[in-house]
Design a protein around this motif. Structure first.
Motif, PDB file in Angstrom:
ATOM      1  N   MET A   1       0.851  -1.173   0.000  1.00 33.85           N
ATOM      2  CA  MET A   1       0.000   0.000   0.000  1.00 33.85           C
ATOM      3  C   MET A   1       0.898   1.237   0.000  1.00 33.85           C
ATOM      4  SD  MET A   1      -2.767   1.344   2.815  1.00 33.85           S
ATOM      5  CE  MET A   1      -3.949   0.064   2.528  1.00 33.85           C
ATOM      6  N   LYS A   2       0.517   2.226  -0.813  1.00 29.47           N
ATOM      7  CA  LYS A   2       1.241   3.491  -0.882  1.00 29.47           C
ATOM      8  C   LYS A   2       0.255   4.625  -0.601  1.00 29.47           C
ATOM      9  CE  LYS A   2       2.894   3.145  -5.071  1.00 29.47           C
ATOM     10  NZ  LYS A   2       3.731   3.222  -6.282  1.00 29.47           N
ATOM     11  N   ILE A   3       0.670   5.566   0.234  1.00 33.32           N
ATOM     12  CA  ILE A   3      -0.217   6.654   0.653  1.00 33.32           C
ATOM     13  C   ILE A   3       0.491   7.991   0.464  1.00 33.32           C
ATOM     14  CG2 ILE A   3      -1.472   7.682   2.591  1.00 33.32           C
ATOM     15  CD1 ILE A   3      -1.657   4.879   3.812  1.00 33.32           C
ATOM     16  N   LYS A   4      -0.278   8.987   0.000  1.00 32.39           N
ATOM     17  CA  LYS A   4       0.206  10.368  -0.010  1.00 32.39           C
ATOM     18  C   LYS A   4      -0.681  11.148   0.951  1.00 32.39           C
ATOM     19  CE  LYS A   4       1.718  12.175  -3.784  1.00 32.39           C
ATOM     20  NZ  LYS A   4       3.159  12.077  -3.599  1.00 32.39           N
ATOM     21  N   VAL A   5      -0.065  11.890   1.877  1.00 29.57           N
ATOM     22  CA  VAL A   5      -0.784  12.665   2.887  1.00 29.57           C
ATOM     23  C   VAL A   5      -0.819  14.122   2.440  1.00 29.57           C
ATOM     24  CG1 VAL A   5      -0.841  13.367   5.306  1.00 29.57           C
ATOM     25  CG2 VAL A   5      -0.043  11.076   4.694  1.00 29.57           C
ATOM     26  N   ASP A   6      -2.019  14.676   2.343  1.00 26.30           N
ATOM     27  CA  ASP A   6      -2.198  16.048   1.884  1.00 26.30           C
ATOM     28  C   ASP A   6      -1.709  17.045   2.925  1.00 26.30           C
ATOM     29  OD1 ASP A   6      -2.920  18.025   0.088  1.00 26.30           O
ATOM     30  OD2 ASP A   6      -5.052  17.962   0.581  1.00 26.30           O
ATOM     31  N   GLU A   7      -1.502  18.261   2.465  1.00 23.00           N
ATOM     32  CA  GLU A   7      -0.946  19.313   3.313  1.00 23.00           C
ATOM     33  C   GLU A   7      -1.889  19.765   4.422  1.00 23.00           C
ATOM     34  OE1 GLU A   7      -0.766  23.216   1.062  1.00 23.00           O
ATOM     35  OE2 GLU A   7      -1.548  21.874  -0.483  1.00 23.00           O
ATOM     36  N   ASP A   8      -3.182  19.440   4.314  1.00 18.25           N
ATOM     37  CA  ASP A   8      -4.118  19.881   5.348  1.00 18.25           C
ATOM     38  C   ASP A   8      -4.128  18.952   6.567  1.00 18.25           C
ATOM     39  OD1 ASP A   8      -5.359  17.798   3.997  1.00 18.25           O
ATOM     40  OD2 ASP A   8      -7.357  18.713   4.035  1.00 18.25           O
ATOM     41  N   PRO A  10      -1.828  17.032   9.679  1.00 14.38           N
ATOM     42  CA  PRO A  10      -0.581  17.272  10.414  1.00 14.38           C
ATOM     43  C   PRO A  10       0.497  16.225  10.111  1.00 14.38           C
ATOM     44  CG  PRO A  10      -2.261  16.377  11.889  1.00 14.38           C
ATOM     45  CD  PRO A  10      -2.930  16.636  10.563  1.00 14.38           C
ATOM     46  N   ALA A  11       1.732  16.648  10.223  1.00 12.63           N
ATOM     47  CA  ALA A  11       2.874  15.751  10.003  1.00 12.63           C
ATOM     48  C   ALA A  11       2.817  14.562  10.958  1.00 12.63           C
ATOM     49  CB  ALA A  11       4.179  16.523  10.170  1.00 12.63           C
ATOM     50  N   SER A  12       2.238  14.756  12.129  1.00 12.00           N
ATOM     51  CA  SER A  12       2.154  13.654  13.102  1.00 12.00           C
ATOM     52  C   SER A  12       1.311  12.498  12.560  1.00 12.00           C
ATOM     53  CB  SER A  12       1.585  14.154  14.432  1.00 12.00           C
ATOM     54  OG  SER A  12       0.307  14.728  14.248  1.00 12.00           O
ATOM     55  N   LEU A  13       0.313  12.795  11.721  1.00 11.37           N
ATOM     56  CA  LEU A  13      -0.483  11.717  11.132  1.00 11.37           C
ATOM     57  C   LEU A  13       0.373  10.925  10.147  1.00 11.37           C
ATOM     58  CD1 LEU A  13      -3.113  10.188  10.742  1.00 11.37           C
ATOM     59  CD2 LEU A  13      -3.692  11.822   8.948  1.00 11.37           C
ATOM     60  N   ALA A  14       1.173  11.609   9.354  1.00 10.08           N
ATOM     61  CA  ALA A  14       2.075  10.918   8.419  1.00 10.08           C
ATOM     62  C   ALA A  14       3.030  10.017   9.198  1.00 10.08           C
ATOM     63  CB  ALA A  14       2.850  11.928   7.575  1.00 10.08           C
ATOM     64  N   TYR A  15       3.524  10.512  10.315  1.00 13.37           N
ATOM     65  CA  TYR A  15       4.425   9.720  11.159  1.00 13.37           C
ATOM     66  C   TYR A  15       3.724   8.445  11.634  1.00 13.37           C
ATOM     67  CZ  TYR A  15       7.319   8.361  15.111  1.00 13.37           C
ATOM     68  OH  TYR A  15       8.089   7.642  15.988  1.00 13.37           O
ATOM     69  N   LEU A  77     -10.034  15.256  12.372  1.00 11.46           N
ATOM     70  CA  LEU A  77      -9.209  15.271  13.569  1.00 11.46           C
ATOM     71  C   LEU A  77      -9.936  15.968  14.709  1.00 11.46           C
ATOM     72  CD1 LEU A  77      -5.859  16.181  11.827  1.00 11.46           C
ATOM     73  CD2 LEU A  77      -6.710  13.929  12.445  1.00 11.46           C
ATOM     74  N   ALA A  78      -9.913  15.344  15.869  1.00  8.66           N
ATOM     75  CA  ALA A  78     -10.518  15.916  17.060  1.00  8.66           C
ATOM     76  C   ALA A  78      -9.650  17.063  17.565  1.00  8.66           C
ATOM     77  CB  ALA A  78     -10.657  14.853  18.136  1.00  8.66           C
ATOM     78  N   PRO A  79     -10.254  18.071  18.161  1.00  3.30           N
ATOM     79  CA  PRO A  79      -9.457  19.162  18.728  1.00  3.30           C
ATOM     80  C   PRO A  79      -8.526  18.624  19.816  1.00  3.30           C
ATOM     81  CG  PRO A  79     -11.812  19.504  19.136  1.00  3.30           C
ATOM     82  CD  PRO A  79     -11.664  18.234  18.379  1.00  3.30           C
ATOM     83  N   ALA A  80      -7.407  19.272  19.977  1.00  2.17           N
ATOM     84  CA  ALA A  80      -6.438  18.858  21.006  1.00  2.17           C
ATOM     85  C   ALA A  80      -7.078  19.006  22.396  1.00  2.17           C
ATOM     86  CB  ALA A  80      -5.190  19.712  20.904  1.00  2.17           C
ATOM     87  N   CYS A  81      -6.698  18.116  23.293  1.00  5.96           N
ATOM     88  CA  CYS A  81      -7.199  18.185  24.670  1.00  5.96           C
ATOM     89  C   CYS A  81      -6.846  19.516  25.289  1.00  5.96           C
ATOM     90  CB  CYS A  81      -6.597  17.056  25.504  1.00  5.96           C
ATOM     91  SG  CYS A  81      -7.165  15.432  24.998  1.00  5.96           S
ATOM     92  N   GLY A  82      -7.791  20.081  25.994  1.00  2.00           N
ATOM     93  CA  GLY A  82      -7.541  21.326  26.698  1.00  2.00           C
ATOM     94  C   GLY A  82      -7.796  22.557  25.829  1.00  2.00           C
ATOM     95  N   SER A  83      -8.158  22.350  24.560  1.00  2.00           N
ATOM     96  CA  SER A  83      -8.446  23.525  23.728  1.00  2.00           C
ATOM     97  C   SER A  83      -9.932  23.794  23.751  1.00  2.00           C
ATOM     98  CB  SER A  83      -7.971  23.295  22.280  1.00  2.00           C
ATOM     99  OG  SER A  83      -8.717  22.244  21.696  1.00  2.00           O
TER     100      SER A  83
END
Length: 84
Positions: A1-8, A10-15, A77-83
């Motif tokens: 499987m090959k995936i391209k992650v769009d710019e919208d 976060p880099a953490s999802l690509a990681y 993506l869910a908002p970050a905790c505490g925001s």
């Protein structure tokens, strides 16, 4: 499987995806930020990749323009905790 992650997304999802799928590229890593959706979709198709995006409307636009079944993962993506 090959995936391209769009710019919208976060880099953490690509990681995280790279931990499960070895062939993950990002739009940012390839300096494709700002590429028109139709051009990006052509690149994704030529590379035989799945496209991971965070915007459902963008997925619909790509589908409508190409009249073909797009291979797209849309992430909400869910908002970050505490925001908020």
């Amino acid at each position: 499987m090959k995936i391209k992650v769009d710019e919208d997304l976060p880099a953490s999802l690509a990681y995280l995806l790279r931990n499960a799928v070895p062939d993950v590229e990002t739009v940012a890593d390839e300096e494709l930020n700002g590429t028109k959706d139709s051009d990006l979709w052509k690149i994704v198709q030529s590379e035989k990749r799945f496209l991971a995006i965070g915007n459902k409307n963008q997925a619909k636009v790509i589908y409508d323009r190409n009249r073909a079944f797009p291979i797209i993962f849309s992430f909400e993506l869910a908002p970050a905790c505490g925001s908020g």
